[in-house]
Design a protein around this motif. Structure first.
Motif, short mmCIF file in Angstrom:
data_model
loop_
_atom_site.label_atom_id
_atom_site.label_comp_id
_atom_site.label_asym_id
_atom_site.label_seq_id
_atom_site.Cartn_x
_atom_site.Cartn_y
_atom_site.Cartn_z
N PRO A 1 49.06 33.61 63.43
CA PRO A 1 47.70 33.74 63.96
C PRO A 1 46.66 33.70 62.84
O PRO A 1 46.90 34.22 61.75
CB PRO A 1 47.71 35.14 64.61
N CYS A 2 45.55 33.03 63.13
CA CYS A 2 44.46 32.92 62.16
C CYS A 2 43.19 33.43 62.82
O CYS A 2 42.80 32.95 63.89
CB CYS A 2 44.28 31.46 61.74
N GLY A 3 42.58 34.43 62.20
CA GLY A 3 41.38 35.03 62.77
C GLY A 3 40.10 34.52 62.14
O GLY A 3 39.02 35.08 62.42
N CYS A 4 40.18 33.50 61.31
CA CYS A 4 38.98 33.02 60.60
C CYS A 4 37.95 32.48 61.59
O CYS A 4 38.29 31.80 62.54
CB CYS A 4 39.35 31.91 59.63
N SER A 5 36.70 32.81 61.32
CA SER A 5 35.61 32.24 62.12
C SER A 5 35.13 30.98 61.41
O SER A 5 35.51 30.71 60.27
CB SER A 5 34.47 33.24 62.22
N ILE B 1 39.77 21.68 54.45
CA ILE B 1 41.16 22.02 54.11
C ILE B 1 41.31 23.53 54.23
O ILE B 1 40.65 24.30 53.50
CB ILE B 1 41.50 21.54 52.69
N TYR B 2 42.17 23.98 55.14
CA TYR B 2 42.33 25.42 55.37
C TYR B 2 42.96 26.06 54.13
O TYR B 2 44.03 25.65 53.68
CB TYR B 2 43.21 25.66 56.59
N PRO B 3 42.30 27.08 53.56
CA PRO B 3 42.78 27.64 52.30
C PRO B 3 43.94 28.64 52.44
O PRO B 3 44.38 29.21 51.45
CB PRO B 3 41.53 28.33 51.72
N GLY B 4 44.42 28.87 53.65
CA GLY B 4 45.59 29.74 53.81
C GLY B 4 45.25 31.22 53.91
O GLY B 4 46.12 32.08 53.74
N THR B 5 44.00 31.52 54.23
CA THR B 5 43.50 32.90 54.25
C THR B 5 44.40 33.86 55.04
O THR B 5 44.66 34.97 54.59
CB THR B 5 42.08 32.92 54.87
N CYS B 6 44.86 33.45 56.21
CA CYS B 6 45.58 34.36 57.11
C CYS B 6 47.10 34.21 57.02
O CYS B 6 47.82 34.75 57.86
CB CYS B 6 45.13 34.15 58.56
N ARG B 7 47.59 33.48 56.04
CA ARG B 7 49.05 33.30 55.91
C ARG B 7 49.78 34.64 55.85
O ARG B 7 50.89 34.77 56.34
CB ARG B 7 49.36 32.49 54.65
ZN LIG Z 1 42.47 32.28 58.99
#
Ligand SMILES: [Zn+2]
Length: 283
Positions: A83-87, A102-108
């Motif tokens: 799950p990715c919660g990024c806005s 390019i998604y930086p992998g914040t929610c990995r």
């Molecule tokens: Zn995210």
């Protein structure tokens, strides 16, 4: 349907028939809010008017939601997806690649957000496939797209996942489509690998462009296919596809044109072509 969608339909139909294959008709209606009332009926009617014959029942993508969900759950279960919660604003600083931000992998590593999209984990290895017309294609998904969305925050299944699950469920062996979708292919192949599916053969044909070099689409003012002058329009489609139909065929019957097209179809004439010009004045 407009001329751009016609040439893709003609090419995929003739290529399927040339190899004694089946030609499947699937309506990709997984995005109901964007669907225009009557659009599906209009597409089916236009295909019938132009003499296309599809095999088996028409498949509606919205009907296979349970298959899409099962694939999603299986990817989540083995942590290939998360799950990715990024806005949108969280991702504003993301680097822009050819495929978008390019998604930086914040929610990995996890997220506390309540509303989440689902992303699939990508790898650092470069993926490759050989396209039927466009040759070897390669992408490193981790650096070129980053982990990509397979279920949106509004719970709609993303196109990339839906199409892969449906292709597998329908035993699709060959995909012939417009080159504007070629960028999606390695993301789809990646999903096939993770889900344990066989990868079909992919062939990307050029897109039809107008004299300004714009892709023919509703947004660039492409007109709907005419309901009369079907033979002339099919003749123009075959000409745009570099099949060199004889001039006298333009005034022949629709059946005669298809007969000629089946006998003479050679997709190799489109090798490495990215765009074919279509000018409505020729009709
Ligand atoms: Zn995210």
């Amino acid at each position: 349907m407009h001329f751009g969608s016609l040439i893709t339909a003609v090419a995929s139909f003739l290529e399927a028939r040339k190899h004694s294959g089946k030609w499947l008709l699937r309506i990709e209606n997984i995005d109901p809010p964007r669907e225009q009332r009557g659009a599906t009926e209009a597409i089916i009617a236009a295909l019938a008017t132009y003499g296309f014959e599809w095999d088996g029942a028409i498949r509606f993508q919205a009907d296979s939601r349970s298959l899409h969900d099962a694939a999603l759950e299986s990817l989540l279960a083995v942590r290939h997806a998360y799950p990715c919660g990024c806005s949108r604003s969280d991702l504003e600083g993301a680097e822009l690649g050819d495929l978008g931000p390019i998604y930086p992998g914040t929610c990995r590593g996890g997220t506390n957000a309540s509303a989440t999209a689902i992303r699939v984990r990508t790898g650092a290895k470069t993926l490759t496939y050989i396209d039927g017309l466009q040759g070897t294609q390669s992408q490193c998904l981790e650096t070129e797209s980053g982990d990509f969305i397979i279920r949106r925050k509004d719970k709609l299944i993303a196109y990339q996942l839906a199409v892969v699950v449906d292709d597998h469920d329908q035993n699709v062996t060959d995909i012939v489509r417009g080159i504007d979708l070629m960028d999606s292919t390695l993301r789809q192949i990646w999903l096939q690998k993770l889900l344990g599916y066989r990868t079909p053969r992919y062939t990307h044909i050029p897109v039809a462009v107008n004299a300004q070099g714009q892709k023919l689409a509703k947004s660039t003012g492409a007109a709907a296919l005419p309901k009369t002058q079907v033979a002339r329009t099919l003749h123009a489609a075959l000409a745009a596809l570099r099949q060199q139909p004889p001039d006298e065929l333009a005034t022949a019957s629709c059946g005669r044109i298809w007969e000629w097209a089946h006998d003479n179809w050679n997709i190799g004439r489109l090798r490495a072509e990215k765009a074919v010009l279509f000018s409505p004045d020729t009709l």
